[in-house]
Structure formats: C-alpha cells, structure tokens
Scaffold this motif. Structure first.
Motif: not given
Length: 407
Positions: A248-249, A352, A358-359, A362-363, A365-366
């Motif tokens: 995802k990254n 998470c 996906e979560m 999101e973490k 990214n935050y």
C-alpha cells in the motif's frame, strides 16, 4: 538481603548484556541481593555447560536440547526434557544456597519441576513473570488445536500451564488486559496475588545526534519519514499482512520503511523485495546490536506487528527499545491487547487493527502529514518509559511483597 534464583531460557553469559531480564537482575544486584541465574545453552550452539561465578552472582548454564531454530518435533522433545534438566543442574550446584525467592518467566511453561523442587527444599516464595500465555497463543495461530491429535498436545501443555500457575505465589502480568484474561480463564489456578509487572529496562542516556547525518549514513532519504520494524519475523507477526501494508505504501517518496530481523517467515519478505524492488523500502537480515541501535536512532517511528487472530493480550518488549530512543510507535495488533489503548492514552503512538491494510495506510499518511507530532510523541514516549517501564520500578513491584525480608 535475599538470595534470588532466576530461571529463564534466555542464553547469556554476563549481566553486562542489555535486555529486559539482565536489566532487572542488575537492579537486584545493585540493591545488595545475591542472584543465581539459570540460563541454559542449546546444543546447536556447541558451547560447554559451565558455571560463571563472581561476587553475589552465579550463572548456571546447563546444556539443553534445541528449542529455537529447529523443527517442531525436536523443539517439543527438548521442551519436555527441560524441566528435569534444569532441576538436575539446580540440585547439583546450589546445595550450599538457601533461596528466599524464585523468579521465573514464560515462555516456556515447563519450569514447574525445578520451581517446585526449590520451593519445597528452601521454603522459598515464587514469582512468575508472565511474558506469554501458552498454549493458547499456539491455538490462536493454528499451530495447536483443542481437538484431534493436536488437541492431545494442547491438553498436555495446558495441564503444565495450570501447575505452573498453582505453584506461583505471585504472578506479574504485562498489562491490565493480561490480568483480565488470566482471571477469566484460570480463576481456580491464580487465586493468589496477581498484579501488573510490565516489561522494563534501564533507560539509557542517548547522546543527541544529527538525524539528517544518521539518515545519510544509512542511505535513508532525509526528507522522508523513516519507519522501522526490528525483531522476529515469524508467525506471530503475520508476515503476509506486513507485505500487504508495504504494498500500500510502495514507491511513495515521503515515507521510507526498514524491516530488520530474522525468523521462520523472513523468506516471504525476501520474495516480495526481490519481485517488487521497492525504492522506498529496505530489508535487512538482522544486525549486530550496536549497528542496529544506530539504525534505530536514524529512524523516526517504530513499528509493531501482531497477528490479528491473537486472543491473548500480547505486549511486545520491542516497544521499549523504541521508547528508549524517544521514538513514537505505530502498532498493528489484534483487538484483545491493550497496547494500542495505552499508547494512545499516553500520547506516544498510534494503533490500527492488524487485518486492515487500508487503515494502516491512513495512519501512515496521517503521520507523514503531521510530522510535527513525531518529536512531541517521541518525548512523551521517553517520559512514559521513565515513569512506568524501568527495571527499578519492576524491582519495587516485586519486592514490596518482601519488605520484612529486605529490611
């Protein structure tokens, strides 16, 4: 002052090493107690069984079968033979010592015979440092089952687990969630004192160093947020999920991932890195401790991964090494541990669930978008460590039961 017997499977020849056990034992020595350590050595290491003795310290190193980096059959046989081997060594070399307190750890759960022998011989008190809950953790990961042939093995080890709890006068658990789990499933076996006695270390003075210089030293892009996972890479970490998170990254320039460790499932990561060749990630097959410490100090955020199937509330000691370096942590775990709750309440990390890549994204990214929080959370981590997870605090938790013996 007291005579302390400490039993663990951790193999060390000196208390100069740094880990959660040697740090605690040095604290006992600092307070003037006599300490005898049983630290067995596995056959695969080709080392002699020996005794290392100095003032107020005796280290017994009986030779045992292989319990690590071997197949399940050999590991099982070695663990089953462990009790008698440790009892034999203690009986042979400690006849001149009357122990006041026996401290022992899980894993494994097969210290019962040795503990019972010394407890009866010396009328000693017993304190279990419950670091893992076996065999339930093996059931969670599908290694054991409560039915069929595997069920027979499970029942055998479950019987040993109950005996170990019953012989323990005191049980120190890693967190409040551990206490709740233990009482829910072992009420009849842990009627004595049970309390939180967490993983702990002696916090080190870390000389401040230029983060940019350190990143250049390890070829980490200076402007990226560097995330590091260091430790075991096996079934408890669910490597398949880690790979999903990395995918995802992949090739995002504002983040950089380092995975450093060894384990049974390391090969899965090797295959992923070989196939995908990600430019913002690196896989390292273990490092000497000094070099690893330098690597950690060059990174910004620590990572923890635990399989989502766990019903037992794990609390990995890996967290402490991140906190020691004033680093916040992103923990991806099951919902049963209170690790994430404690981290978020203490404002030194994020959490998470470890079945939601996906979560995880999101973490990440935050964190990358709020880099100003990293330093603040890192300072909170170090402060929380010094208040709650020091070997001195663990010592005080244990010794408060023996005030009359200490004075």
């Amino acid at each position: 002052m007291m005579n302390i017997l400490f039993i663990s499977l951790l193999d060390f020849d000196s208390l100069d090493e740094r880990n959660i056990y040697t740090d605690l034992l040095r604290t006992f020595l600092k307070h003037g107690h006599y300490v005898c350590v049983v630290s067995p050595v596995e056959r695969r290491k080709h080392k002699r069984a020996l005794q290392l003795e100095s003032e107020n310290l005796l280290i017994l190193k009986p030779k045992i079968g292989n319990t690590q980096k071997t197949n399940l059959i050999e590991k099982g046989i070695s663990i089953l033979r462990l009790e008698s081997r440790l009892k034999q060594s203690i009986k042979k070399f400690t006849t001149h010592i009357k122990f006041d307190l026996i401290i022992y750890t899980t894993p494994p759960i097969t210290f019962y015979k040795a503990v019972k022998y010394v407890k009866k011989r010396d009328n000693a008190k017993t304190y279990l440092l419950l670091k893992d809950i076996f065999p339930q953790n093996a059931v969670d990961l599908g290694i054991l089952s409560k039915k069929g042939l595997k069920g027979v093995v499970y029942k055998h080890f479950r019987h040993k687990e109950k005996r170990l709890y019953r012989v323990s006068d005191y049980i120190g658990c890693l967190s409040p969630a551990n206490i709740r789990f233990l009482l829910r499933h072992n009420q009849e076996n842990v009627s004595k004192s049970i309390e939180v006695c967490p993983n702990s270390i002696e916090p080190q003075y870390i000389v401040p160093r230029d983060k940019g210089l350190l990143k250049r030293q390890f070829d980490i892009p200076e402007e990226s947020t560097a995330f590091i996972y260091g430790g075991n890479l096996g079934k408890p970490q669910n490597i398949d999920f880690i790979i999903l998170c990395l995918k995802k990254n992949i090739n995002m320039d504002d983040r950089y991932f380092i995975i450093c460790g060894t384990g049974t499932d390391y090969y899965k990561l090797e295959e992923f890195f070989s196939k995908e060749k990600p430019r913002n990630m690196r896989l390292i097959n273990g490092l000497p401790k000094e070099k690893y410490d330098e690597l950690v100090s060059s990174c910004d955020v620590g990572l923890i991964f635990l399989d989502c199937r766990f019903t037992i509330p794990n609390f990995p000691s890996r967290l402490l090494s991140y906190m020691d370096y004033s680093m916040p942590t992103l923990a991806c775990t099951d919902i049963n541990t209170d690790l994430g709750e404690i981290m978020e309440k203490g404002s030194f990390g994020w959490w998470c669930e470890s079945n939601d890549e996906e979560m995880f994204l999101e973490k990440i990214n935050y964190i990358c978008e709020h880099k100003n929080e990293i330093e603040k959370f890192g300072l909170n981590a170090r402060e929380y460590l010094e208040k709650n997870y020091t070997s001195e605090r663990s010592y005080q938790i244990i010794m408060k039961h023996f005030t009359n013996s200490v004075l």
